[in-house]
Write an enzyme that holds these catalytic residues in place. Structure first.
Site, PDB file in Angstrom:
ATOM      1  N   ASP A  70       0.856  -1.187   0.000  1.00 37.23           N
ATOM      2  CA  ASP A  70       0.000   0.000   0.000  1.00 37.23           C
ATOM      3  C   ASP A  70       0.887   1.230   0.000  1.00 37.23           C
ATOM      4  O   ASP A  70       2.111   1.132  -0.046  1.00 37.23           O
ATOM      5  CB  ASP A  70      -0.944  -0.011   1.211  1.00 37.23           C
ATOM      6  N   ASP A 106      -3.365   4.609   2.624  1.00 37.93           N
ATOM      7  CA  ASP A 106      -3.704   5.006   3.992  1.00 37.93           C
ATOM      8  C   ASP A 106      -3.349   6.471   4.188  1.00 37.93           C
ATOM      9  O   ASP A 106      -2.210   6.884   3.917  1.00 37.93           O
ATOM     10  CB  ASP A 106      -2.918   4.171   5.020  1.00 37.93           C
ATOM     11  N   ASP A 137       1.363   4.796   2.271  1.00 36.53           N
ATOM     12  CA  ASP A 137       0.990   5.428   3.536  1.00 36.53           C
ATOM     13  C   ASP A 137       1.411   6.895   3.529  1.00 36.53           C
ATOM     14  O   ASP A 137       2.566   7.206   3.237  1.00 36.53           O
ATOM     15  CB  ASP A 137       1.689   4.721   4.707  1.00 36.53           C
TER      16      ASP A 137
HETATM   17  N1  CTP Z   1       0.317   1.145  11.424  1.00 36.52           N
HETATM   18  C1  CTP Z   1      -0.319   1.658  12.526  1.00 36.52           C
HETATM   19  N2  CTP Z   1      -1.669   1.467  12.713  1.00 36.52           N
HETATM   20  C2  CTP Z   1      -2.383   0.744  11.821  1.00 36.52           C
HETATM   21  C3  CTP Z   1      -1.756   0.227  10.669  1.00 36.52           C
HETATM   22  C4  CTP Z   1      -0.385   0.439  10.507  1.00 36.52           C
HETATM   23  O1  CTP Z   1       0.321   2.324  13.332  1.00 36.52           O
HETATM   24  N3  CTP Z   1      -3.688   0.558  12.039  1.00 36.52           N
HETATM   25  C5  CTP Z   1       1.753   1.353  11.251  1.00 36.52           C
HETATM   26  C6  CTP Z   1       2.518   0.043  11.272  1.00 36.52           C
HETATM   27  O2  CTP Z   1       2.945  -0.268  12.547  1.00 36.52           O
HETATM   28  C7  CTP Z   1       3.673   0.347  10.369  1.00 36.52           C
HETATM   29  C8  CTP Z   1       3.187   1.476   9.456  1.00 36.52           C
HETATM   30  O3  CTP Z   1       1.962   1.939   9.985  1.00 36.52           O
HETATM   31  O4  CTP Z   1       4.723   0.839  11.137  1.00 36.52           O
HETATM   32  C9  CTP Z   1       2.990   1.017   8.034  1.00 36.52           C
HETATM   33  O5  CTP Z   1       2.135  -0.105   8.001  1.00 36.52           O
HETATM   34  P1  CTP Z   1       1.902  -0.986   6.713  1.00 36.52           P
HETATM   35  O6  CTP Z   1       1.461  -0.133   5.591  1.00 36.52           O
HETATM   36  O7  CTP Z   1       0.996  -2.091   7.113  1.00 36.52           O
HETATM   37  O8  CTP Z   1       3.319  -1.666   6.434  1.00 36.52           O
HETATM   38  P2  CTP Z   1       4.597  -1.178   5.633  1.00 36.52           P
HETATM   39  O9  CTP Z   1       5.734  -1.246   6.575  1.00 36.52           O
HETATM   40  O10 CTP Z   1       4.346   0.133   4.962  1.00 36.52           O
HETATM   41  O11 CTP Z   1       4.799  -2.326   4.565  1.00 36.52           O
HETATM   42  P3  CTP Z   1       4.089  -2.490   3.144  1.00 36.52           P
HETATM   43  O12 CTP Z   1       5.106  -2.125   2.138  1.00 36.52           O
HETATM   44  O13 CTP Z   1       3.703  -3.926   3.075  1.00 36.52           O
HETATM   45  O14 CTP Z   1       2.902  -1.579   3.107  1.00 36.52           O
HETATM   46 MN    MN Z   2       2.571   0.428   3.844  1.00 31.99          MN
HETATM   47 MN    MN Z   3      -0.574   0.932   5.515  1.00 32.77          MN
END
Ligand code: CTP
Ligand code: MN
Ligand code: MN
Ligand code: MN
Length: 375
Positions: free
Chosen positions: A204, A300, A206
């Site tokens: 995703d 997100d 963020d």
């Molecule tokens: N996070 C959070 N609360 C949530 C979802 C995520 O605080 N409800 C934080 C996670 O702990 C993480 C960060 O947001 O540190 C990013 O989460 P995520 O997008 O799930 O993972 P990524 O590390 O960005 O990996 P990916 O490349 O798979 O998206």
């Molecule tokens: Mn992410």
């Molecule tokens: Mn995320």
């Protein structure tokens, strides 16, 4: 690459937040195996085993060179018998029978498939598995079981299960910035998550949004999403307003080890057109039936007031394991509570921080740059 003699386990600190963990490391075949076992443990609700395997994998990611002999595991922190046995098996046979058995099991494969769906966690996946469901087709035949989020997750499954590339994240950032600046000039949009840690692909994108004047940021997301919606770019969205006031009491602070925070935020699926010319809203190509000239992307959005921005940035940059270790370190070693809103001595207000560096300093930790937080 560093040679084996440079692997000095004695110098490796126990907490991941005390270590430099680069994206690319020297022990991929071991970490993949251990992460598979961690994931499988999570599918069975064994949180303890999940964390043990994840900690062992994380230690190997921080080593300056490859493990070539089991003797090198001696003295490594977080390395129990089970993880050592897996590494030994891989060193001797190039393959671990336990890991292979897990990977080939119907249970693991189904749980992996189901939890990959946006909006489906382990509990739901397990329930479906016990009901005998095994495939996406099975779920599509049972749409009454699905909520709006899961239904969107299945509808866009193919796009969402393919990687988001860095240039796509940058393109989404431009679209989001355009909308944010229209609604609130002077606001900033920061790419967080895996891309901020230097990853070239992710599941995703963020973003963390703030404004230099405290309070200006409140209520931003509904307006931004409305604007994106009018451009036909929103395939799914769920917005939550800021509920930090209810969250602020000590009870919640104490249970802060969960990653959940109280910021205004939006979990969405946005439509990323392949090129600006491939999308013609005036021609009636709404987002529900997008032309194939583009891609659905999970995005997100999180909005933080400037006074909490550093904590939000640290909390949303990850990795998830790095964050978990930071909170564990704060609690166990410093008797302080860290979450994405602040750093608290029990019963006291948050310590102020203008930057991530300030937070590491408060905790007595060496600053670890985002690219070294791939724990
Ligand atoms: N996070 C959070 N609360 C949530 C979802 C995520 O605080 N409800 C934080 C996670 O702990 C993480 C960060 O947001 O540190 C990013 O989460 P995520 O997008 O799930 O993972 P990524 O590390 O960005 O990996 P990916 O490349 O798979 O998206
Ligand atoms: Mn992410
Ligand atoms: Mn995320
Ligand atoms: Mn260092």
């Amino acid at each position: 690459l560093p040679t084996r003699s440079q692997v000095d386990p004695g110098s490796l600190p126990a907490y991941a937040c005390q270590r430099h963990t680069p994206l690319n490391h020297h022990n991929l075949c071991f970490t993949e195996a251990l992460e598979t076992l961690a994931e499988a443990a999570g599918f069975e609700g064994s949180q303890g085993r999940l964390i043990s395997f994840r900690r062992a994998a994380s230690v190997l990611r921080a080593l300056p060179g490859p493990i070539t002999n089991v003797s090198q595991l001696r003295g490594l922190p977080c390395f129990g018998d089970h993880s050592s046995r897996i590494v030994q098996e891989l060193l001797e046979h190039g393959i671990s029978s336990e890991v292979e058995r897990v990977k080939q099991s119907e249970r693991y494969q189904t749980m992996k498939l189901f939890t990959q769906i946006f909006g489906v966690g382990v509990k739901t996946a397990d329930k479906w598995y016990r009901e005998g469901l095994r495939t996406l087709e099975d779920l599509q035949g049972q749409t009454r079981k699905l909520n709006r989020q899961q239904e969107a997750g299945i509808r866009h499954f193919e796009d969402l299960s393919s990687s988001v590339w860095r240039h796509e994240a940058d393109a989404i950032q431009r679209v989001v910035e355009e909308a944010v600046w229209q609604v609130l000039p002077g606001a900033s949009v920061t790419l967080t998550g895996g891309f901020r840690r230097g990853k070239l692909q992710g599941h995703d994108v963020d973003f963390l949004i703030t404004h230099p004047v405290e309070g200006q940021e409140a209520g931003l997301i509904p307006k931004v999403m409305g604007l994106l919606e009018s451009q036909g770019l929103v395939l799914y969205q769920h917005t939550q307003s800021n509920h930090y006031q209810d969250f602020k009491d000590l009870e919640h602070k104490v249970s802060q080890s969960t990653a959940i925070d109280a910021y205004e935020r939006c979990f969405s699926i946005l439509w990323l057109p392949k090129s600006p010319t491939s999308f013609h809203p005036e021609a009636g190509e709404g987002p529900k039936e997008p032309s194939r000239d583009g891609k659905a992307v999970r995005v997100d959005l999180v909005v933080a007031p400037i006074s909490q921005f550093a904590f939000a940035l640290l909390g949303w940059t990850g990795s998830q394991h790095f964050e978990r270790e930071l909170r564990r370190f704060s609690r166990a070693e410093k008797q302080m509570l860290l979450n994405s809103h602040g750093l608290y001595h029990p019963e006291k207000e948050s310590l102020p921080a203008a930057s991530e560096e300030d937070i590491f300093t408060h905790l007595g930790l060496e600053y670890i740059a985002p690219e070294q937080r791939n724990a």
